[in-house]
Design a protein around this motif. Structure first.
Motif, PDB file in Angstrom:
ATOM      1  N   ALA A  48      -5.225   0.434  -7.862  1.00  0.00           N
ATOM      2  CA  ALA A  48      -6.032   0.054  -6.696  1.00  0.00           C
ATOM      3  C   ALA A  48      -5.775  -1.383  -6.224  1.00  0.00           C
ATOM      4  N   THR A  56      -5.453   5.967  -9.816  1.00  0.00           N
ATOM      5  CA  THR A  56      -5.983   5.202  -8.691  1.00  0.00           C
ATOM      6  C   THR A  56      -6.640   3.916  -9.170  1.00  0.00           C
ATOM      7  N   TRP A 104      -2.139  11.157  -0.926  1.00  0.00           N
ATOM      8  CA  TRP A 104      -3.235  10.238  -0.602  1.00  0.00           C
ATOM      9  C   TRP A 104      -4.292  11.004   0.177  1.00  0.00           C
ATOM     10  N   TRP A 128       0.840  -1.208   0.000  1.00  0.00           N
ATOM     11  CA  TRP A 128       0.000   0.000   0.000  1.00  0.00           C
ATOM     12  C   TRP A 128       0.871   1.253   0.000  1.00  0.00           C
ATOM     13  N   PHE A 137     -12.135   0.733  -3.573  1.00  0.00           N
ATOM     14  CA  PHE A 137     -11.169   1.680  -4.148  1.00  0.00           C
ATOM     15  C   PHE A 137     -11.448   1.907  -5.639  1.00  0.00           C
ATOM     16  N   ASN A 171      -3.695   1.219  -3.665  1.00  0.00           N
ATOM     17  CA  ASN A 171      -3.925   2.663  -3.780  1.00  0.00           C
ATOM     18  C   ASN A 171      -5.409   2.932  -3.572  1.00  0.00           C
ATOM     19  N   PHE A 172      -5.756   3.431  -2.397  1.00  0.00           N
ATOM     20  CA  PHE A 172      -7.170   3.658  -2.104  1.00  0.00           C
ATOM     21  C   PHE A 172      -7.670   4.979  -2.676  1.00  0.00           C
ATOM     22  N   SER A 173      -6.788   5.989  -2.822  1.00  0.00           N
ATOM     23  CA  SER A 173      -7.189   7.246  -3.439  1.00  0.00           C
ATOM     24  C   SER A 173      -6.034   8.228  -3.423  1.00  0.00           C
TER      25      SER A 173
END
Length: 389
Positions: free
Chosen positions: A258, A254, A73, A46, A97, A262-264
């Motif tokens: 994801a 993203t 992020w 992450w 995500f 990568n959540f955002s």
């Protein structure tokens, strides 16, 4: 890009932005990963993919638009995930995500976000930014209680450098703080172990309850608490970069990354302010190099993953808080001046400033959004009253 566009102050601004960005909120990312049931390897993935995504976007945006455009992020998003992913599987979290990234991309392609933000009066946007950054200025003096010698020395060097070498004020402050902490044996590198990150793919799964309960709020808080302030930083610094392409590309990046965690990613506000002020470079047309420098440091953090996180953790929090606050002093002052210079918007701007600085949160949405809403409602009310007079 010309070689003489680069300066030591721009490179240090990029480093300080990454240092502040990671040190101030990476713990929340760890909490979000833990809530999703991520192992140590997946948590490192992450952090790694977030570093890569931010690095690529910072370099690409800043180089293409010749403006210090930084991404970050979503810290409010990470906080939301840390409290909302209980009972959601890791695969379902990845599905969340992806869903949020699709909404972000669609909003960027539609052009609606750009049109909406252009209707925000500059004094209101500046007041919101001043309210966000005010905490960083106040943290200097909160840190003074814990480490008076360190903070007073850094403030003294800052004032001296601003008088004689203003371009190098922040680099000298950072160097002074590091040397002082080293001399006092306050730098703890015992937890730093050199290792390269290994990205771990997690295939998405789809849960309507997770998408509606977590995905929609993740999208909303990222737009309201991150992208709006991030765009306001660019506008208040004089950069009229079109926002729709930026939004679309952050959504696409993203979306692609994801499955690795990568959540955002979104437009940065605080770290962008560090790179867009006069401390980064006296020439606004050359401050884009600070954005590129930040991107390079983000790539290094992504590559080293947990090693870099441990390295940043070795710096005392008082050092980081003081560097960040001093680096933002000029930006805070400029936004306060913009917020209050127009008497027509002054009351609305002050209301925006106070609500934003208060840190109040309703329905999981941070104070920056509510401060903006209050300012716009107040502006609309006064405009309507004047039209009726």
């Amino acid at each position: 890009m010309q070689k003489n566009d680069w300066s030591l102050s721009a490179i240090v601004a990029g480093f300080v932005a990454v240092l502040v960005g990671f040190a101030s909120s990476v713990a929340i990312v760890f909490q979000a990963a833990a809530a999703a049931g991520a192992s140590a390897e997946i948590t490192a993935s992450w952090v790694g993919v977030l570093g890569f995504a931010m690095g690529i976007s910072c370099i690409g945006f800043s180089w293409y638009y010749k403006a210090p455009i930084l991404t970050a992020w979503s810290t409010p998003g990470a906080a939301l995930l840390a409290t909302s992913l209980q009972g959601v599987s890791l695969a379902e979290a990845v599905g969340v995500f992806i869903f949020s990234a699709v909404l972000t991309t669609a909003l960027g392609l539609s052009g609606w976000f750009d049109k909406l933000t252009r209707k925000i009066p500059l004094p209101i946007a500046a007041a919101m930014l001043a309210g966000i950054m005010l905490k960083f200025g106040l943290d200097i003096f909160i840190s003074l209680q814990a480490s008076p010698m360190l903070v007073l020395l850094m403030i003294g060097v800052f004032l001296l450098a601003k008088r004689f070498w203003p371009r190098y004020a922040v680099p000298l402050v950072l160097l002074t703080g590091v040397l002082f902490c080293f001399s006092q044996q306050q730098l703890d590198f015992s937890g730093v172990e050199l290792s390269l990150v290994q990205l771990v793919w997690v295939s998405p799964a789809w849960s309507w309850s997770a998408i509606l309960g977590v995905g929609v709020p993740l999208f909303v808080v990222t737009m309201t608490s991150q992208n709006i302030p991030g765009l306001a930083v660019l506008r208040s610094s004089g950069y009229q970069t079109p926002v729709s392409p930026l939004l679309s590309w952050t959504g696409l990046i993203t979306l692609v990354s994801a499955p690795f965690g990568n959540f955002s990613i979104n437009l940065a506000a605080i770290t962008a302010a560090i790179c867009s002020g006069p401390e980064a470079h006296p020439d606004p047309d050359k401050r884009y190099t600070a954005g590129i420098a930040a991107g390079v440091f983000y790539l290094l953090t992504g590559l080293a993953g947990a090693t870099v996180v441990a390295l940043f953790a070795a710096f005392p929090k008082e050092l980081i808080a003081t560097v960040a606050g001093l680096a933002l002093l000029g930006t805070i002052a400029a936004n306060l001046a913009t917020a209050t210079v127009d008497t027509q918007h002054r009351d609305a701007a002050i209301l925006t400033l106070l609500i934003t600085a208060s840190g109040v949160s309703f329905f999981g949405i941070a104070s920056a959004f509510w401060g903006l809403v209050a300012g716009l409602v107040t502006t609309g009310w006064f405009s309507w009253r004047r039209s009726q007079a």
